[in-house]
Design a protein around this motif. Sequence first.
Motif, PDB file in Angstrom:
ATOM      1  N   GLY A   1     -16.926  46.576   1.234  1.00 29.35           N
ATOM      2  CA  GLY A   1     -17.505  45.604   2.498  1.00 29.35           C
ATOM      3  C   GLY A   1     -18.558  44.886   2.040  1.00 29.35           C
ATOM      4  N   GLY A   2     -18.983  44.866   0.564  1.00 27.39           N
ATOM      5  CA  GLY A   2     -20.231  44.072   0.096  1.00 27.39           C
ATOM      6  C   GLY A   2     -19.601  43.239  -1.153  1.00 27.39           C
ATOM      7  N   THR A   3     -20.628  42.377  -1.731  1.00 34.21           N
ATOM      8  CA  THR A   3     -20.322  41.449  -2.681  1.00 34.21           C
ATOM      9  C   THR A   3     -21.380  41.658  -3.856  1.00 34.21           C
ATOM     10  OG1 THR A   3     -19.274  39.829  -1.310  1.00 34.21           O
ATOM     11  CG2 THR A   3     -19.924  39.116  -3.547  1.00 34.21           C
ATOM     12  N   ALA A   4     -21.234  41.666  -5.040  1.00 31.54           N
ATOM     13  CA  ALA A   4     -22.109  41.690  -6.140  1.00 31.54           C
ATOM     14  C   ALA A   4     -21.650  40.547  -7.141  1.00 31.54           C
ATOM     15  CB  ALA A   4     -22.167  43.134  -6.877  1.00 31.54           C
ATOM     16  N   HIS A   5     -22.781  40.131  -7.572  1.00 31.32           N
ATOM     17  CA  HIS A   5     -22.846  38.830  -8.531  1.00 31.32           C
ATOM     18  C   HIS A   5     -23.444  39.629  -9.790  1.00 31.32           C
ATOM     19  CE1 HIS A   5     -21.521  36.096  -5.503  1.00 31.32           C
ATOM     20  NE2 HIS A   5     -22.681  36.441  -4.852  1.00 31.32           N
ATOM     21  N   TRP A   6     -22.887  39.971 -11.068  1.00 32.99           N
ATOM     22  CA  TRP A   6     -23.423  40.569 -11.932  1.00 32.99           C
ATOM     23  C   TRP A   6     -23.326  39.672 -13.335  1.00 32.99           C
ATOM     24  CZ3 TRP A   6     -20.797  41.887 -16.371  1.00 32.99           C
ATOM     25  CH2 TRP A   6     -19.271  42.006 -16.400  1.00 32.99           C
ATOM     26  N   TYR A   7     -24.173  39.797 -14.407  1.00 30.71           N
ATOM     27  CA  TYR A   7     -24.291  38.999 -15.221  1.00 30.71           C
ATOM     28  C   TYR A   7     -24.759  39.883 -16.504  1.00 30.71           C
ATOM     29  CZ  TYR A   7     -25.612  35.836 -11.446  1.00 30.71           C
ATOM     30  OH  TYR A   7     -25.465  34.970 -10.360  1.00 30.71           O
ATOM     31  N   PRO A   8     -23.978  39.799 -17.665  1.00 32.59           N
ATOM     32  CA  PRO A   8     -24.376  40.441 -18.826  1.00 32.59           C
ATOM     33  C   PRO A   8     -25.756  39.961 -19.423  1.00 32.59           C
ATOM     34  CG  PRO A   8     -22.607  39.009 -19.454  1.00 32.59           C
ATOM     35  CD  PRO A   8     -22.853  38.952 -17.788  1.00 32.59           C
TER      36      PRO A   8
ATOM     37  N   GLU B   1     -30.277  36.826  -0.587  1.00 31.63           N
ATOM     38  CA  GLU B   1     -29.327  36.953  -1.974  1.00 31.63           C
ATOM     39  C   GLU B   1     -29.220  35.679  -2.659  1.00 31.63           C
ATOM     40  OE1 GLU B   1     -24.571  37.667  -2.070  1.00 31.63           O
ATOM     41  OE2 GLU B   1     -25.382  36.788  -0.613  1.00 31.63           O
ATOM     42  N   GLN B   2     -29.360  34.580  -1.988  1.00 31.49           N
ATOM     43  CA  GLN B   2     -29.392  33.216  -2.694  1.00 31.49           C
ATOM     44  C   GLN B   2     -30.285  33.166  -3.605  1.00 31.49           C
ATOM     45  OE1 GLN B   2     -26.561  31.263  -3.160  1.00 31.49           O
ATOM     46  NE2 GLN B   2     -28.151  30.376  -4.843  1.00 31.49           N
ATOM     47  N   GLN B   3     -31.482  33.556  -3.042  1.00 30.03           N
ATOM     48  CA  GLN B   3     -32.911  33.407  -3.545  1.00 30.03           C
ATOM     49  C   GLN B   3     -32.904  34.344  -4.944  1.00 30.03           C
ATOM     50  OE1 GLN B   3     -35.593  34.434  -0.535  1.00 30.03           O
ATOM     51  NE2 GLN B   3     -36.168  32.389  -0.067  1.00 30.03           N
TER      52      GLN B   3
ATOM     53  N   ALA C   1     -22.885  47.940 -11.267  1.00 31.17           N
ATOM     54  CA  ALA C   1     -22.884  46.976 -10.091  1.00 31.17           C
ATOM     55  C   ALA C   1     -22.173  47.488  -9.107  1.00 31.17           C
ATOM     56  CB  ALA C   1     -22.554  45.708 -10.663  1.00 31.17           C
ATOM     57  N   THR C   2     -20.774  48.103  -9.519  1.00 29.60           N
ATOM     58  CA  THR C   2     -19.830  48.597  -8.336  1.00 29.60           C
ATOM     59  C   THR C   2     -20.454  49.699  -7.793  1.00 29.60           C
ATOM     60  OG1 THR C   2     -18.095  47.778  -9.847  1.00 29.60           O
ATOM     61  CG2 THR C   2     -17.579  49.496  -8.295  1.00 29.60           C
ATOM     62  N   ALA C   3     -21.035  50.736  -8.480  1.00 32.15           N
ATOM     63  CA  ALA C   3     -21.575  52.029  -7.908  1.00 32.15           C
ATOM     64  C   ALA C   3     -22.927  51.706  -7.010  1.00 32.15           C
ATOM     65  CB  ALA C   3     -21.924  52.759  -9.128  1.00 32.15           C
ATOM     66  N   ALA C   4     -23.591  50.531  -7.483  1.00 32.31           N
ATOM     67  CA  ALA C   4     -24.851  50.431  -6.801  1.00 32.31           C
ATOM     68  C   ALA C   4     -24.197  49.696  -5.329  1.00 32.31           C
ATOM     69  CB  ALA C   4     -25.681  49.481  -7.387  1.00 32.31           C
ATOM     70  N   LEU C   5     -23.325  48.901  -5.492  1.00 33.53           N
ATOM     71  CA  LEU C   5     -22.780  48.144  -4.266  1.00 33.53           C
ATOM     72  C   LEU C   5     -22.121  49.390  -3.193  1.00 33.53           C
ATOM     73  CD1 LEU C   5     -22.323  45.633  -2.601  1.00 33.53           C
ATOM     74  CD2 LEU C   5     -20.052  45.414  -3.869  1.00 33.53           C
ATOM     75  N   ASN C   6     -21.529  50.179  -3.983  1.00 37.43           N
ATOM     76  CA  ASN C   6     -20.934  51.126  -2.910  1.00 37.43           C
ATOM     77  C   ASN C   6     -21.845  52.250  -2.301  1.00 37.43           C
ATOM     78  OD1 ASN C   6     -18.220  50.661  -3.498  1.00 37.43           O
ATOM     79  ND2 ASN C   6     -18.071  52.032  -5.351  1.00 37.43           N
ATOM     80  N   ARG C   7     -23.100  52.250  -2.985  1.00 34.82           N
ATOM     81  CA  ARG C   7     -24.146  52.868  -2.338  1.00 34.82           C
ATOM     82  C   ARG C   7     -24.877  52.270  -1.309  1.00 34.82           C
ATOM     83  NH1 ARG C   7     -24.202  58.324  -3.651  1.00 34.82           N
ATOM     84  NH2 ARG C   7     -23.823  58.665  -6.073  1.00 34.82           N
ATOM     85  N   LEU C   8     -25.126  51.134  -1.478  1.00 34.88           N
ATOM     86  CA  LEU C   8     -25.758  50.426  -0.522  1.00 34.88           C
ATOM     87  C   LEU C   8     -25.031  49.828   0.756  1.00 34.88           C
ATOM     88  CD1 LEU C   8     -28.436  48.165  -0.668  1.00 34.88           C
ATOM     89  CD2 LEU C   8     -26.847  46.458  -1.294  1.00 34.88           C
TER      90      LEU C   8
ATOM     91  N   VAL D   1     -26.783  41.100  -8.492  1.00 35.54           N
ATOM     92  CA  VAL D   1     -27.569  40.902  -7.171  1.00 35.54           C
ATOM     93  C   VAL D   1     -26.456  41.047  -6.223  1.00 35.54           C
ATOM     94  CG1 VAL D   1     -28.058  39.165  -5.714  1.00 35.54           C
ATOM     95  CG2 VAL D   1     -28.801  38.929  -8.107  1.00 35.54           C
ATOM     96  N   LEU D   2     -26.923  42.070  -5.178  1.00 35.19           N
ATOM     97  CA  LEU D   2     -25.854  42.716  -4.258  1.00 35.19           C
ATOM     98  C   LEU D   2     -26.126  42.398  -3.030  1.00 35.19           C
ATOM     99  CD1 LEU D   2     -26.444  46.508  -5.828  1.00 35.19           C
ATOM    100  CD2 LEU D   2     -24.677  44.609  -6.485  1.00 35.19           C
ATOM    101  N   ARG D   3     -25.198  42.289  -2.057  1.00 40.11           N
ATOM    102  CA  ARG D   3     -25.505  42.113  -0.641  1.00 40.11           C
ATOM    103  C   ARG D   3     -24.431  42.875   0.161  1.00 40.11           C
ATOM    104  NH1 ARG D   3     -24.798  39.173   4.354  1.00 40.11           N
ATOM    105  NH2 ARG D   3     -23.444  37.363   2.963  1.00 40.11           N
ATOM    106  N   SER D   4     -24.627  43.713   1.223  1.00 36.67           N
ATOM    107  CA  SER D   4     -23.851  44.278   2.108  1.00 36.67           C
ATOM    108  C   SER D   4     -24.490  44.160   3.421  1.00 36.67           C
ATOM    109  CB  SER D   4     -23.696  45.732   1.745  1.00 36.67           C
ATOM    110  OG  SER D   4     -22.693  46.271   2.631  1.00 36.67           O
ATOM    111  N   GLY D   5     -24.017  43.332   4.366  1.00 37.39           N
ATOM    112  CA  GLY D   5     -24.116  43.226   5.709  1.00 37.39           C
ATOM    113  C   GLY D   5     -25.552  42.599   5.548  1.00 37.39           C
ATOM    114  N   THR D   6     -26.645  43.584   6.286  1.00 37.29           N
ATOM    115  CA  THR D   6     -28.017  43.031   6.123  1.00 37.29           C
ATOM    116  C   THR D   6     -28.814  43.341   5.019  1.00 37.29           C
ATOM    117  OG1 THR D   6     -28.665  44.824   7.658  1.00 37.29           O
ATOM    118  CG2 THR D   6     -28.131  42.755   8.522  1.00 37.29           C
ATOM    119  N   ARG D   7     -28.213  44.191   4.036  1.00 37.22           N
ATOM    120  CA  ARG D   7     -28.875  44.822   2.812  1.00 37.22           C
ATOM    121  C   ARG D   7     -28.901  44.009   1.811  1.00 37.22           C
ATOM    122  NH1 ARG D   7     -26.032  50.030   4.805  1.00 37.22           N
ATOM    123  NH2 ARG D   7     -26.892  50.657   6.391  1.00 37.22           N
ATOM    124  N   VAL D   8     -29.910  43.691   1.005  1.00 34.09           N
ATOM    125  CA  VAL D   8     -29.637  43.242  -0.426  1.00 34.09           C
ATOM    126  C   VAL D   8     -30.326  43.987  -1.468  1.00 34.09           C
ATOM    127  CG1 VAL D   8     -29.502  40.818   0.700  1.00 34.09           C
ATOM    128  CG2 VAL D   8     -31.710  41.719  -0.158  1.00 34.09           C
ATOM    129  N   ALA D   9     -29.876  43.707  -2.769  1.00 35.21           N
ATOM    130  CA  ALA D   9     -30.570  44.567  -3.593  1.00 35.21           C
ATOM    131  C   ALA D   9     -30.342  43.794  -5.015  1.00 35.21           C
ATOM    132  CB  ALA D   9     -29.839  45.983  -3.876  1.00 35.21           C
TER     133      ALA D   9
END
Length: 232
Positions: free
Chosen positions: A175-182, A145-147, A223-230, A196-204
């Motif tokens: 249960g996850g976090t997203a950092h989004w940038y316009p 995620e940091q990378q 970003a919100t929808a993608a995080l909910n899916r992930l 950039v998204l992360r939930s547990g062991t999944r990143v996207a």
Amino acid sequence: MTENRTVQQKSVRRNRLVAAACFAASLITVSVVGTQSASADGAAHDAAPRAAAATRPAAAAAPGLGSARLVQSEDFRRGPNPVGATVVLTGRQALSACSGEETMRDLTKEKATAYAAVTWTFDTKGGLTESAASAPTETAAATWEQQLVTLVQDCQDEPAGHWRYGAAHTLTAAGGTAHWYPAYNGDGTAGGGVAVLRSGTRVAVVELTGQSADAPAAVEGIATAALNRLSS
């Protein structure tokens, strides 16, 4: 030598963004690799085309990750109308306009337990790409995620008149976090964005291109929808 390499890398990134937008605009229907077809003939923004586009890529057999955890057609609740999707599970899709040719498989050094990616095309200019990976541990996921965040931030500080990413925004959901940038074009107009998204062991990483009107809100929504899916 180092300065020349840096300039060349950023030039490749900007060229990728332009090429990606042109490629997405030229496609009307694309096939799904490794899953069922997810195309639809949505030419107008009404209920019928959007209902047809709601044919989702089938969930693929992969440990902890599959196409069902990626952005689906019904997640586009504002802005673009999706008309087709290509899903791959190899981890070889380019991450974003700012990452050059780097893929999720490159970033994770092939240590992910599973990969999944989707490219959505719209009935107008632009498109959406998402690339996800499942890490063997939460520590590895946090590192990846940091990378990804570092890659995005590399394209925030650009000279006047150049395409760039804007300030970071953070949201937490399911249960996850997203950092989004316009994203902003050289003339200062909004043109999509990245998250950039992360939930547990999944990143996207998810990137929306070609949007102008109400672009920041559209990026936040995706970003919100993608995080909910992930996280599901």
